[in-house]
Design a protein around this motif. Structure first.
Motif, PDB file in Angstrom:
ATOM      1  N   ASN A 176     -36.854  49.748 -11.803  1.00 18.83           N
ATOM      2  CA  ASN A 176     -37.102  50.572 -10.618  1.00 18.83           C
ATOM      3  C   ASN A 176     -38.596  50.642 -10.346  1.00 18.83           C
ATOM      4  O   ASN A 176     -39.411  50.112 -11.119  1.00 18.83           O
ATOM      5  CB  ASN A 176     -36.504  51.983 -10.782  1.00 18.83           C
ATOM      6  N   GLY A 177     -38.961  51.287  -9.230  1.00 14.59           N
ATOM      7  CA  GLY A 177     -40.358  51.314  -8.812  1.00 14.59           C
ATOM      8  C   GLY A 177     -41.273  52.029  -9.788  1.00 14.59           C
ATOM      9  O   GLY A 177     -42.415  51.609 -10.005  1.00 14.59           O
ATOM     10  N   ILE A 236     -47.575  48.045 -14.535  1.00 13.39           N
ATOM     11  CA  ILE A 236     -48.773  47.573 -13.825  1.00 13.39           C
ATOM     12  C   ILE A 236     -50.000  48.359 -14.283  1.00 13.39           C
ATOM     13  O   ILE A 236     -51.067  47.779 -14.530  1.00 13.39           O
ATOM     14  CB  ILE A 236     -48.568  47.680 -12.302  1.00 13.39           C
ATOM     15  N   LEU A 237     -49.875  49.671 -14.419  1.00 13.48           N
ATOM     16  CA  LEU A 237     -51.010  50.479 -14.892  1.00 13.48           C
ATOM     17  C   LEU A 237     -51.447  50.059 -16.284  1.00 13.48           C
ATOM     18  O   LEU A 237     -52.654  50.041 -16.595  1.00 13.48           O
ATOM     19  CB  LEU A 237     -50.642  51.963 -14.885  1.00 13.48           C
ATOM     20  N   LEU A 238     -50.494  49.733 -17.140  1.00 12.72           N
ATOM     21  CA  LEU A 238     -50.857  49.269 -18.485  1.00 12.72           C
ATOM     22  C   LEU A 238     -51.682  47.990 -18.421  1.00 12.72           C
ATOM     23  O   LEU A 238     -52.642  47.815 -19.177  1.00 12.72           O
ATOM     24  CB  LEU A 238     -49.590  49.055 -19.318  1.00 12.72           C
ATOM     25  N   GLN A 239     -51.320  47.087 -17.524  1.00 13.36           N
ATOM     26  CA  GLN A 239     -52.102  45.853 -17.388  1.00 13.36           C
ATOM     27  C   GLN A 239     -53.499  46.139 -16.837  1.00 13.36           C
ATOM     28  O   GLN A 239     -54.489  45.550 -17.280  1.00 13.36           O
ATOM     29  CB  GLN A 239     -51.368  44.863 -16.487  1.00 13.36           C
ATOM     30  N   ALA A 293     -54.695  44.281  -7.682  1.00 15.44           N
ATOM     31  CA  ALA A 293     -53.888  43.406  -6.826  1.00 15.44           C
ATOM     32  C   ALA A 293     -53.196  42.318  -7.634  1.00 15.44           C
ATOM     33  O   ALA A 293     -52.029  41.985  -7.380  1.00 15.44           O
ATOM     34  CB  ALA A 293     -54.768  42.784  -5.743  1.00 15.44           C
ATOM     35  N   ILE A 294     -53.895  41.769  -8.621  1.00 17.17           N
ATOM     36  CA  ILE A 294     -53.310  40.695  -9.435  1.00 17.17           C
ATOM     37  C   ILE A 294     -52.171  41.235 -10.296  1.00 17.17           C
ATOM     38  O   ILE A 294     -51.107  40.620 -10.404  1.00 17.17           O
ATOM     39  CB  ILE A 294     -54.397  40.032 -10.304  1.00 17.17           C
ATOM     40  N   THR A 347     -46.004  49.991  -5.362  1.00 15.78           N
ATOM     41  CA  THR A 347     -47.347  49.691  -4.849  1.00 15.78           C
ATOM     42  C   THR A 347     -48.087  50.967  -4.487  1.00 15.78           C
ATOM     43  O   THR A 347     -49.280  51.123  -4.798  1.00 15.78           O
ATOM     44  CB  THR A 347     -47.234  48.766  -3.620  1.00 15.78           C
ATOM     45  N   GLU A 348     -47.393  51.898  -3.832  1.00 13.79           N
ATOM     46  CA  GLU A 348     -48.013  53.166  -3.456  1.00 13.79           C
ATOM     47  C   GLU A 348     -48.428  53.965  -4.692  1.00 13.79           C
ATOM     48  O   GLU A 348     -49.539  54.520  -4.749  1.00 13.79           O
ATOM     49  CB  GLU A 348     -47.041  53.974  -2.611  1.00 13.79           C
TER      50      GLU A 348
END
Length: 454
Positions: free
Chosen positions: A21-22, A29-32, A41-42, A62-63
Motif C-alpha cells: 500500500n501507499g 522510500i524514506l529508508l532509502q 525522486a530516484i 508520493t505525497e
C-alpha cells in the motif's frame, strides 16, 4: 502477518520488500533517502516502479514522501517534544514511521487522526520488533491530544514554520530580505511541476503536445525553452513513458537553458564536462540532429551507464561516455572541442523544490568547498576549447561565489576569454549572464553565462 526486520543501517533492506500500500511504499522510500542517501525522486521512482499499486496509492505515497522529507525539521521538533530520548537513538524505521504518522496528523486534514495512528501502528507491527507498536501508538495519540499547542510552537520558529534549516533561512534573509526569503521557502515547499523536454529528433513540440492532449493530459508550452512542455494534468510518468518511450526527457525548464545557450551545430565536437544523468547531454545531441559527437563525462561508472540508457531510449547514437574527473587535465583533449558545457557541481540551493532532501543533508560549511572545485574544472574546460570556440558555464545555485564571482575571477586570469552577450529567453534583451531566482522568475534557481575564446 510476515514480519520485515531492518538492521540499524537498513542498508539495502528496503530494496528487497515489495510494498502492498501507499504507506508501506512511503516508508521504504524514506529508508532509502535517509539511510542510503538516495535522492528523493530516484528513490520514489525505484520503489514505485517495482510495485503494482493503484494510481491513487502511488500518488498518496508520493505525497507522503515529498511532504515528510520537506518537513523533516518540523517533524523532528515535534517528535523531540514527545519522546524522552535523543532521536538518533530511535531505530531508523521507527523514526520514519513516526514521521509519516506525524505528517498525516499535522499536515493532511483529509486523513483522520485515528487513521494516521492506526496505520502507523500497523507499519510498526510489520516492520519493527515486538512492543514498538505500543510505543508508536502512544507517541502519536499523545501528539493528537497536544496538537494545537505543538503546532503553535512550530509557528513561533520561522525555520520550523518554513520547513528549512535555520542556517539557510538566516543566509537568505541577508541575501534577499524577509519577504523574499519567505517566498523562496514557500516555493521550495510546493509540489514541483512535471516538465518535459521534447526529443526533437523524434517529434515536434506542437505534435507531441497534441498527442498528450489526445491522451487526456493537460499541458502548456514552456515560456523559457522552445523544446519544453509543462504538464498540468497527466496520468503519471510511468504511463507517459509507456505511451511515448522515445519522445521526451523529464527536465526542469531552467535546466533546458544551458544546451540551448551552447547552440551546438550538426557535425561539431562537443564536450559535456559534468554530464550525468544526461539531460543536457541528450539535449545537445538532439540539437545536433544526431550528427557529430558529444563526449559526456562523469567520475562514476554507474552514472555513465545512466547517460547511455537515456541516450538509447531517446535513440541518440552520437554520444560517447568517458570516465573522467573534471579536475584532472586530459592532455589529448586540449583545443579539441568546438563547444564545452560546464554544468558545474554546486551547492544546489536553487533546486530544493525538486531535491527535497538536500535542504537537510547540506551544511553551511560545505558551501566553502564548491568555488575551488568549480575553478579547477573551469580551468581545464577552458583548455579543451578551440580558439574561436565557446564555453557555457552553469550551476543550479543562488550563491554568487559559485556564479558571477566565479566567472569574474576566471576572466581576470584569462585575457583570451570574454563574456558574450546572448538573448534573454523571456525579456529578449541582450545579457551577459542569467541568474534565475525561483521567488522572482517562477522556475528553479539557475545561473548561466556564455564565454568565447579569442
Amino acid at each position: 502477518m510476515r514480519k520485515e526486520r531492518f538492521s540499524e543501517s537498513a542498508e539495502g533492506t528496503a530494496r528487497k520488500i515489495v510494498p502492498v500500500n501507499g504507506r508501506e511504499a512511503a516508508l521504504l522510500i524514506l529508508l532509502q533517502i535517509w539511510e542510503e542517501r538516495a535522492y528523493t525522486a530516484i528513490a520514489l521512482n525505484r520503489v514505485l516502479r517495482q510495485t503494482k499499486l493503484e494510481e491513487q496509492d502511488r500518488r498518496f505515497a508520493t505525497e507522503l514522501v515529498n511532504g515528510s522529507v520537506k518537513a523533516r525539521g518540523t517533524l523532528d521538533f515535534i517528535l523531540g517534544q514527545m519522546v524522552n530520548r535523543p532521536l538518533q537513538k530511535l531505530e531508523p524505521v521507527v523514526r520514519y514511521i513516526l514521521h509519516l504518522g506525524l505528517y498525516q496528523i499535522f499536515y493532511l486534514d483529509r486523513i483522520p487522526d485515528s487513521a494516521a495512528c492506526n496505520e502507523s501502528v500497523n507499519l510498526a507491527k510489520k516492520f519493527s520488533h515486538k512492543g514498538t507498536d505500543k510505543f508508536v501508538n502512544g507517541v502519536l495519540r499523545s501528539s493528537v491530544r497536544q496538537k494545537m499547542a505543538l503546532w503553535e510552537k512550530t509557528l513561533e520558529d520561522v525555520s520550523l514554520r518554513l520547513s528549512h534549516p535555520r542556517w539557510l533561512v538566516q543566509r537568505w534573509r541577508k541575501q534577499f530580505g524577509e519577504d523574499e526569503t519567505e517566498a523562496l521557502c514557500c516555493w521550495d515547499n510546493e509540489p514541483a511541476s512535471l516538465c518535459l523536454r521534447v526529443n526533437t529528433l523524434m517529434t515536434a513540440r506542437d505534435v507531441f503536445l497534441q498527442d498528450l492532449r489526445e491522451m487526456g493530459c493537460e499541458a502548456e508550452v514552456s515560456l523559457w525553452c522552445p523544446d519544453g512542455i509543462v504538464m498540468t494534468r497527466s496520468p503519471g510518468l510511468p504511463a507517459l513513458l509507456q505511451t511515448f518511450p522515445h519522445s521526451f526527457y523529464v527536465q526542469d525548464e531552467s535546466s533546458m537553458l544551458p544546451a540551448q545557450l551552447l547552440q551546438p551545430k550538426a557535425g561539431e565536437q562537443i564536450l559535456d564536462m559534468c554530464a550525468a544523468p544526461g539531460g543536457k547531454t541528450t539535449h545537445i545531441a538532439a540539437l545536433m540532429e544526431n550528427r557529430g559527437r558529444v563526449t559526456a563525462c562523469d567520475i562514476y561508472p554507474h552514472k555513465l551507464k545512466l547517460i547511455e540508457e537515456n541516450a538509447k531510449r531517446l535513440k541518440l547514437d552520437n554520444i560517447k561516455t568517458e570516465l573522467q574527473d573534471g579536475t584532472v587535465l586530459r592532455e589529448e583533449w586540449i583545443e579539441k572541442f568546438d563547444r564545452v558545457l560546464v554544468d558545474a557541481p554546486c551547492s544546489g540551493l536553487g533546486v530544493l523544490r525538486r531535491r527535497a532532501e538536500a535542504r537537510w543533508t547540506k551544511k553551511e560549511k560545505d558551501l566553502r568547498d564548491f568555488p575551488a572545485l568549480q575553478q579547477r574544472i573551469l580551468e581545464n574546460a577552458s583548455r579543451y576549447v578551440k580558439y574561436g570556440g565557446v564555453l557555457v558555464y552553469s550551476t543550479c545555485t543562488l550563491e554568487d561565489r559559485e556564479n558571477g564571482k566565479q566567472i569574474e575571477l576566471f576572466l581576470q586570469n584569462h585575457r583570451e576569454w570574454k563574456q558574450s552577450g546572448f538573448i534573454h529567453p523571456r525579456s529578449k534583451e541582450v545579457v551577459k549572464e542569467l541568474q534565475l531566482y525561483p521567488q522572482r522568475d517562477g522556475v528553479d534557481g539557475f545561473y548561466l553565462t556564455l564565454l568565447q575564446k579569442e
